[in-house]
Motif scaffolding. Structure first.
Motif, short mmCIF file in Angstrom:
data_model
loop_
_atom_site.label_atom_id
_atom_site.label_comp_id
_atom_site.label_asym_id
_atom_site.label_seq_id
_atom_site.Cartn_x
_atom_site.Cartn_y
_atom_site.Cartn_z
N ILE A 58 -65.22 15.48 -66.03
CA ILE A 58 -65.38 16.90 -66.38
C ILE A 58 -65.58 17.01 -67.89
CG2 ILE A 58 -64.30 19.18 -66.35
CD1 ILE A 58 -62.66 18.30 -63.95
N PRO A 59 -66.75 17.45 -68.35
CA PRO A 59 -66.99 17.51 -69.79
C PRO A 59 -66.22 18.64 -70.45
CG PRO A 59 -68.86 18.44 -68.61
CD PRO A 59 -67.92 17.88 -67.56
N LEU A 60 -66.00 18.48 -71.74
CA LEU A 60 -65.33 19.53 -72.51
C LEU A 60 -66.26 20.72 -72.69
CD1 LEU A 60 -63.67 17.34 -75.28
CD2 LEU A 60 -62.50 18.44 -73.38
N SER A 61 -65.70 21.91 -72.66
CA SER A 61 -66.50 23.10 -72.91
C SER A 61 -66.73 23.29 -74.41
CB SER A 61 -65.79 24.33 -72.33
OG SER A 61 -64.56 24.56 -73.01
N ALA A 62 -67.68 24.15 -74.74
CA ALA A 62 -67.98 24.40 -76.15
C ALA A 62 -66.78 25.01 -76.87
CB ALA A 62 -69.19 25.33 -76.26
N GLN A 63 -66.04 25.86 -76.18
CA GLN A 63 -64.85 26.47 -76.80
C GLN A 63 -63.77 25.42 -77.05
OE1 GLN A 63 -63.39 30.25 -75.13
NE2 GLN A 63 -61.35 29.38 -75.12
N ASP A 64 -63.58 24.50 -76.12
CA ASP A 64 -62.58 23.44 -76.32
C ASP A 64 -62.98 22.52 -77.46
OD1 ASP A 64 -61.13 24.45 -74.21
OD2 ASP A 64 -62.05 23.13 -72.73
N ILE A 65 -64.26 22.19 -77.57
CA ILE A 65 -64.72 21.34 -78.67
C ILE A 65 -64.52 22.05 -80.00
CG2 ILE A 65 -66.77 20.29 -79.69
CD1 ILE A 65 -67.76 19.68 -76.89
N ASP A 66 -64.81 23.35 -80.05
CA ASP A 66 -64.61 24.12 -81.28
C ASP A 66 -63.14 24.14 -81.67
OD1 ASP A 66 -65.70 26.04 -83.34
OD2 ASP A 66 -64.24 27.33 -82.36
N THR A 67 -62.26 24.31 -80.69
CA THR A 67 -60.82 24.31 -80.98
C THR A 67 -60.36 22.95 -81.47
OG1 THR A 67 -60.49 25.99 -79.26
CG2 THR A 67 -58.54 24.79 -80.02
N LEU A 68 -60.84 21.88 -80.84
CA LEU A 68 -60.47 20.53 -81.27
C LEU A 68 -60.98 20.22 -82.67
CD1 LEU A 68 -61.07 18.60 -77.92
CD2 LEU A 68 -58.88 19.12 -78.98
N LEU A 69 -62.16 20.73 -83.00
CA LEU A 69 -62.68 20.54 -84.35
C LEU A 69 -61.82 21.28 -85.37
CD1 LEU A 69 -66.54 20.81 -83.78
CD2 LEU A 69 -65.26 18.78 -84.44
N ASN A 70 -61.37 22.48 -85.02
CA ASN A 70 -60.48 23.22 -85.92
C ASN A 70 -59.15 22.48 -86.11
OD1 ASN A 70 -62.30 25.32 -86.29
ND2 ASN A 70 -61.54 26.46 -84.54
N ILE A 71 -58.63 21.93 -85.03
CA ILE A 71 -57.39 21.15 -85.15
C ILE A 71 -57.62 19.92 -86.01
CG2 ILE A 71 -55.66 19.85 -83.85
CD1 ILE A 71 -56.22 21.69 -81.47
N MET A 72 -58.75 19.26 -85.82
CA MET A 72 -59.05 18.07 -86.61
C MET A 72 -59.14 18.41 -88.09
SD MET A 72 -62.60 15.95 -86.71
CE MET A 72 -63.30 17.36 -87.58
N THR A 73 -59.71 19.57 -88.42
CA THR A 73 -59.87 19.95 -89.82
C THR A 73 -58.55 20.39 -90.44
OG1 THR A 73 -62.11 20.70 -89.28
CG2 THR A 73 -61.19 21.42 -91.39
N LEU A 74 -57.75 21.13 -89.69
CA LEU A 74 -56.52 21.70 -90.25
C LEU A 74 -55.31 20.79 -90.07
CD1 LEU A 74 -57.02 25.37 -88.99
CD2 LEU A 74 -57.53 24.46 -91.26
N LEU A 75 -55.18 20.16 -88.90
CA LEU A 75 -54.00 19.34 -88.60
C LEU A 75 -54.44 18.02 -87.96
CD1 LEU A 75 -51.73 22.13 -87.07
CD2 LEU A 75 -51.48 21.09 -89.33
N PRO A 76 -55.07 17.14 -88.72
CA PRO A 76 -55.50 15.86 -88.13
C PRO A 76 -54.34 14.96 -87.74
CG PRO A 76 -55.81 15.83 -90.51
CD PRO A 76 -55.41 17.23 -90.15
N GLU A 77 -53.12 15.27 -88.23
CA GLU A 77 -51.97 14.43 -87.89
C GLU A 77 -51.65 14.47 -86.40
OE1 GLU A 77 -51.90 16.89 -90.03
OE2 GLU A 77 -51.81 15.95 -92.02
#
Length: 294
Positions: A196-215
């Motif tokens: 099941i591929p990730l949706s565009a909204q999930d990818i956007d949220t993961l990118l925001n997490i990666m930018t703000l809280l990569p830990e």
């Protein structure tokens, strides 16, 4: 001699037939590689269709970073909104610079002068037009192909420019509940089956997490789920973490460089002070010697 020749050839033909049959039997006994490949493909498809099992440590880490993500995203949205409003104010036309009453009315004398000037300018323009007509007629044939080519290029460039948004884009502001919902949904999507591929909204949220809280992705299980669900996103997270390490190392190197420069400066100042003191002692000795001679 002719009667013995068939007897000598008979065993050779039998050996050839026997070797051929042996080769066929060995070929038939060899196993094929296709069933093994099919087993691997089927096992991989079964693994991709199974959801991931979330451990207690991963669940605790995801729950720990949820309020931190909401706080960071709210601050980011405020900064984006402030930048958008500042750009909107900067792009707004200055109404004070364009006033309808700012144009002065001409005086009667100025009207007469302008009339004479306009007539002179009209005559000069007609003469220039007549002289340039011949020149333009000569260069029309040469510039025809260039005009056609430049027109086609210009049309293509215009179509490309239509797709570019020059003005500032208004940021989408999400509420606290929406941020929490998207965060939890993205974390749940990581543990869904790999098919099941990730949706565009999930990818956007993961990118925001990666930018703000990569830990958050330093947890081995969460990082593995990201790699399974989206290898490209996992590589991007890895590159971001590497750049962060490089920035930290550069900051440490700069701090150490400042310390080394300060130590070198202090050493030079100490050497300078010692030299000045020795000069002062020598000057004092010379003055004492002069006083003794006097």
């Amino acid at each position: 001699m002719n009667s013995r020749q068939p007897v000598s050839m008979l065993p050779i033909s039998m050996l050839i037939v026997a070797s051929f049959l042996g080769t066929l039997s060995l070929t038939g006994c060899q196993p094929t590689a296709k069933p093994a490949d099919d087993d691997q493909v089927s096992s991989q498809s079964e693994a991709d269709s199974k959801p991931g099992v979330q451990s207690d440590s991963a669940a605790a880490r995801i729950e720990e970073f949820e309020p931190l993500y909401v706080k960071e995203m709210q601050e980011l949205q405020q900064r984006l909104q402030a930048e958008y409003e500042a750009l909107q104010a900067a792009d707004a036309p200055d109404s004070s610079s364009i006033l309808p009453n700012s144009v002065s009315k001409p005086t009667p004398n100025d009207t007469d002068k302008n009339t004479d000037t306009d007539s002179t300018t009209t005559a000069a323009t007609s003469e220039n037009t007549a002289s340039n007509a011949d020149t333009s007629a000569v260069s029309t044939d040469k510039a025809g192909a260039e005009i056609n080519t430049s027109t086609e290029v210009g049309e293509r460039d215009l179509e490309v420019l239509k797709l570019i948004r020059i003005g500032p884009r208004k940021p989408s502001l999400l509420t606290e509940n929406q941020l929490i919902e998207r965060y939890q949904q993205a974390m749940q999507a990581l543990y869904e089956p790999a098919s099941i591929p990730l949706s565009a909204q999930d990818i956007d949220t993961l990118l925001n997490i990666m930018t703000l809280l990569p830990e958050l992705f330093e947890h081995a299980e969460i990082a593995e789920r990201v790699s399974i669900k989206s290898p490209a996103l996992a590589r991007l997270i890895t590159q971001h973490q590497v750049w962060q390490q490089i920035e930290v190392q550069q900051a440490l190197d700069m701090e150490q460089m400042k310390i080394n420069q300060q130590q070198e400066f202090e050493a030079l100042m100490k050497k300078f002070n010692d030299t000045i003191e020795s000069y002062d002692e020598q000057i004092a000795k010379y003055e004492q010697t002069l006083e003794e001679f006097q």
